[in-house]
Scaffold this active site. Structure first.
Site, PDB file in Angstrom:
ATOM      1  N   SER A 145       0.842  -1.198   0.000  1.00 14.16           N
ATOM      2  CA  SER A 145       0.000   0.000   0.000  1.00 14.16           C
ATOM      3  C   SER A 145       0.875   1.245   0.000  1.00 14.16           C
ATOM      4  O   SER A 145       1.676   1.453   0.914  1.00 14.16           O
ATOM      5  CB  SER A 145      -0.892   0.021   1.239  1.00 14.16           C
ATOM      6  OG  SER A 145      -1.445   1.324   1.384  1.00 14.16           O
ATOM      7  N   HIS A 179      -1.446  -1.352  -4.020  1.00 14.07           N
ATOM      8  CA  HIS A 179      -2.688  -1.094  -3.291  1.00 14.07           C
ATOM      9  C   HIS A 179      -2.841   0.421  -3.118  1.00 14.07           C
ATOM     10  O   HIS A 179      -1.958   1.095  -2.579  1.00 14.07           O
ATOM     11  CB  HIS A 179      -2.637  -1.804  -1.945  1.00 14.07           C
ATOM     12  CG  HIS A 179      -3.918  -1.790  -1.189  1.00 14.07           C
ATOM     13  ND1 HIS A 179      -4.998  -2.590  -1.526  1.00 14.07           N
ATOM     14  CD2 HIS A 179      -4.310  -1.076  -0.113  1.00 14.07           C
ATOM     15  CE1 HIS A 179      -5.980  -2.367  -0.678  1.00 14.07           C
ATOM     16  NE2 HIS A 179      -5.602  -1.440   0.193  1.00 14.07           N
ATOM     17  N   ASP A 237      -4.939   3.283  -1.445  1.00 13.18           N
ATOM     18  CA  ASP A 237      -5.884   3.557  -0.356  1.00 13.18           C
ATOM     19  C   ASP A 237      -6.451   4.963  -0.468  1.00 13.18           C
ATOM     20  O   ASP A 237      -5.768   5.943  -0.175  1.00 13.18           O
ATOM     21  CB  ASP A 237      -5.164   3.412   0.995  1.00 13.18           C
ATOM     22  CG  ASP A 237      -5.036   1.969   1.425  1.00 13.18           C
ATOM     23  OD1 ASP A 237      -6.042   1.230   1.338  1.00 13.18           O
ATOM     24  OD2 ASP A 237      -3.937   1.578   1.853  1.00 13.18           O
ATOM     25  N   MET A 270      -9.061   7.727   0.839  1.00 15.48           N
ATOM     26  CA  MET A 270      -9.831   8.064   2.055  1.00 15.48           C
ATOM     27  C   MET A 270     -10.388   9.473   1.944  1.00 15.48           C
ATOM     28  O   MET A 270      -9.685  10.381   1.503  1.00 15.48           O
ATOM     29  CB  MET A 270      -8.912   7.998   3.277  1.00 15.48           C
ATOM     30  CG  MET A 270      -8.215   6.669   3.447  1.00 15.48           C
ATOM     31  SD  MET A 270      -7.119   6.707   4.870  1.00 15.48           S
ATOM     32  CE  MET A 270      -6.465   5.038   4.814  1.00 15.48           C
ATOM     33  N   HIS A 310      -8.656   0.673  -3.375  1.00 17.84           N
ATOM     34  CA  HIS A 310      -9.471   0.437  -2.179  1.00 17.84           C
ATOM     35  C   HIS A 310     -10.138   1.756  -1.799  1.00 17.84           C
ATOM     36  O   HIS A 310      -9.490   2.650  -1.253  1.00 17.84           O
ATOM     37  CB  HIS A 310      -8.559  -0.083  -1.062  1.00 17.84           C
ATOM     38  CG  HIS A 310      -9.248  -0.354   0.229  1.00 17.84           C
ATOM     39  ND1 HIS A 310      -8.562  -0.563   1.411  1.00 17.84           N
ATOM     40  CD2 HIS A 310     -10.561  -0.470   0.554  1.00 17.84           C
ATOM     41  CE1 HIS A 310      -9.416  -0.786   2.391  1.00 17.84           C
ATOM     42  NE2 HIS A 310     -10.655  -0.720   1.902  1.00 17.84           N
ATOM     43  N   MET A 366     -12.151   3.895   0.423  1.00 16.11           N
ATOM     44  CA  MET A 366     -12.712   4.075   1.771  1.00 16.11           C
ATOM     45  C   MET A 366     -13.400   5.434   1.783  1.00 16.11           C
ATOM     46  O   MET A 366     -12.963   6.377   2.441  1.00 16.11           O
ATOM     47  CB  MET A 366     -11.589   3.997   2.813  1.00 16.11           C
ATOM     48  CG  MET A 366     -11.070   2.574   2.994  1.00 16.11           C
ATOM     49  SD  MET A 366      -9.455   2.526   3.787  1.00 16.11           S
ATOM     50  CE  MET A 366      -8.429   2.846   2.366  1.00 16.11           C
ATOM     51  N   MET A 374     -10.990  -6.520   6.141  1.00 18.50           N
ATOM     52  CA  MET A 374     -10.159  -5.562   6.882  1.00 18.50           C
ATOM     53  C   MET A 374      -9.680  -6.205   8.186  1.00 18.50           C
ATOM     54  O   MET A 374     -10.487  -6.704   8.970  1.00 18.50           O
ATOM     55  CB  MET A 374     -10.951  -4.298   7.223  1.00 18.50           C
ATOM     56  CG  MET A 374     -11.236  -3.375   6.046  1.00 18.50           C
ATOM     57  SD  MET A 374      -9.800  -2.866   5.058  1.00 18.50           S
ATOM     58  CE  MET A 374      -8.725  -2.135   6.304  1.00 18.50           C
ATOM     59  N   ASP A 395      -6.198  -6.932   4.636  1.00 17.82           N
ATOM     60  CA  ASP A 395      -5.620  -5.592   4.614  1.00 17.82           C
ATOM     61  C   ASP A 395      -5.528  -5.013   6.026  1.00 17.82           C
ATOM     62  O   ASP A 395      -6.544  -4.785   6.674  1.00 17.82           O
ATOM     63  CB  ASP A 395      -6.499  -4.697   3.726  1.00 17.82           C
ATOM     64  CG  ASP A 395      -5.950  -3.287   3.579  1.00 17.82           C
ATOM     65  OD1 ASP A 395      -4.835  -3.018   4.054  1.00 17.82           O
ATOM     66  OD2 ASP A 395      -6.658  -2.467   2.963  1.00 17.82           O
TER      67      ASP A 395
HETATM   68  C1  DX5 Z   1      -6.027   1.026   6.200  1.00 23.34           C
HETATM   69  C2  DX5 Z   1      -5.653   0.779   4.764  1.00 23.34           C
HETATM   70  C3  DX5 Z   1      -4.554  -0.204   4.635  1.00 23.34           C
HETATM   71  C4  DX5 Z   1      -3.265   0.278   5.237  1.00 23.34           C
HETATM   72  C5  DX5 Z   1      -2.406  -0.877   5.543  1.00 23.34           C
HETATM   73  O1  DX5 Z   1      -7.069   1.906   6.236  1.00 23.34           O
HETATM   74  O2  DX5 Z   1      -6.763   0.289   4.027  1.00 23.34           O
HETATM   75  O3  DX5 Z   1      -4.364  -0.583   3.282  1.00 23.34           O
HETATM   76  O4  DX5 Z   1      -2.572   1.175   4.414  1.00 23.34           O
HETATM   77  O5  DX5 Z   1      -1.286  -0.417   6.220  1.00 23.34           O
HETATM   78  P1  DX5 Z   1      -0.509  -1.343   7.237  1.00 23.34           P
HETATM   79  O6  DX5 Z   1      -0.009  -2.509   6.435  1.00 23.34           O
HETATM   80  O7  DX5 Z   1       0.566  -0.447   7.720  1.00 23.34           O
HETATM   81  O8  DX5 Z   1      -1.480  -1.757   8.300  1.00 23.34           O
HETATM   82 ZN    ZN Z   2      -6.408  -0.664   1.973  1.00 19.54          ZN
END
Ligand code: DX5
Ligand code: ZN
Length: 216
Positions: free
Chosen positions: A7, A32, A34, A36, A65, A67, A136, A174
């Protein structure tokens, strides 16, 4: 074979291109992404513009992903020649079935994700439509959190459901995966492992990526 999806949330954004080259040289299978929005999760990361800055710089497919609330408004923005998966949260979709169909209609593999406190049973009527289920193993919003062990029970139960119903979706995990717990995660039967801080927090990102790939 299991796939590794580092990620970039935990990458150094001031040199994102170089960081991605390192995971590419290390053998990462997916990137990946992320996303947000500060509403669905209590943090803001980045949007499609940052993801698109990597186009032409890497051959690794994107694993997006989302979120975010109302992900259906933004799906098209994330469709690129590198985009392999777009995953939305069950908790963020009032019309989950429609949103999944919209992703697939764009020629992208469609994923659904559930938070740690969300039951697998919420996916009963969507499993046969999806290409990917993302479990998750932390509460989404931040990298570097501790792995929540009950996620492995979910993975095992989901594998059984997949087998029993003769379905084909992939299973992704994840959050909180490290070199220390990777073996256990792999043994539970995941197809794709996300790792953020454990990859990009390393002194040598390429070597750390290789270490992950060798254990998967
Ligand atoms: C959390 C994300 C993950 C995160 C994982 O909200 O969806 O993808 O970046 O990071 P680590 O591996 O550091 O937990
Ligand atoms: Zn993620």
């Amino acid at each position: 074979m299991m796939k590794l999806a580092p990620s970039i949330l935990s990458a150094d954004f001031s040199k994102l291109g170089e960081q991605v080259t390192m995971i590419e040289n290390g053998g990462a299978h997916l990137i990946h992404i992320d996303v947000m929005d500060g509403h669905f999760v209590p943090n803001i990361s980045f949007g499609a513009t940052v993801m698109k800055s990597l186009l032409g710089k890497t051959k690794i497919p994107f694993d997006v992903h989302l979120m975010i609330e109302n992900p259906e408004f933004f799906i098209k923005e994330f469709v690129t020649e590198n985009t392999e998966y777009i995953t939305v949260h069950q908790e963020a979709c009032i019309h989950l079935h429609r949103t999944i169909q919209e992703i697939k209609a764009l020629g992208i593999k469609a994923g659904v994700s559930i938070n740690p406190a969300t039951s697998l049973s919420t996916l009963d009527y969507i499993l046969e439509e999806v290409d990917l289920v993302l479990i998750m193993s932390v509460n989404p919003g931040f990298g570097g959190q501790n792995f929540i062990p009950s996620a492995l029970e979910k993975v095992k139960a989901l594998k059984e459901i997949r087998e029993y119903n003769n379905l084909k979706f992939e299973i992704e995990i994840d959050g909180g995966v490290t070199l220390e717990n990777l073996k256990e995660v792999v043994a539970a039967g995941v197809d794709i492992v996300v790792a953020g801080s454990a990859v990009f927090g390393a002194e040598n990102v390429e070597e750390r990526t290789k270490a992950f790939v060798n254990l998967t």
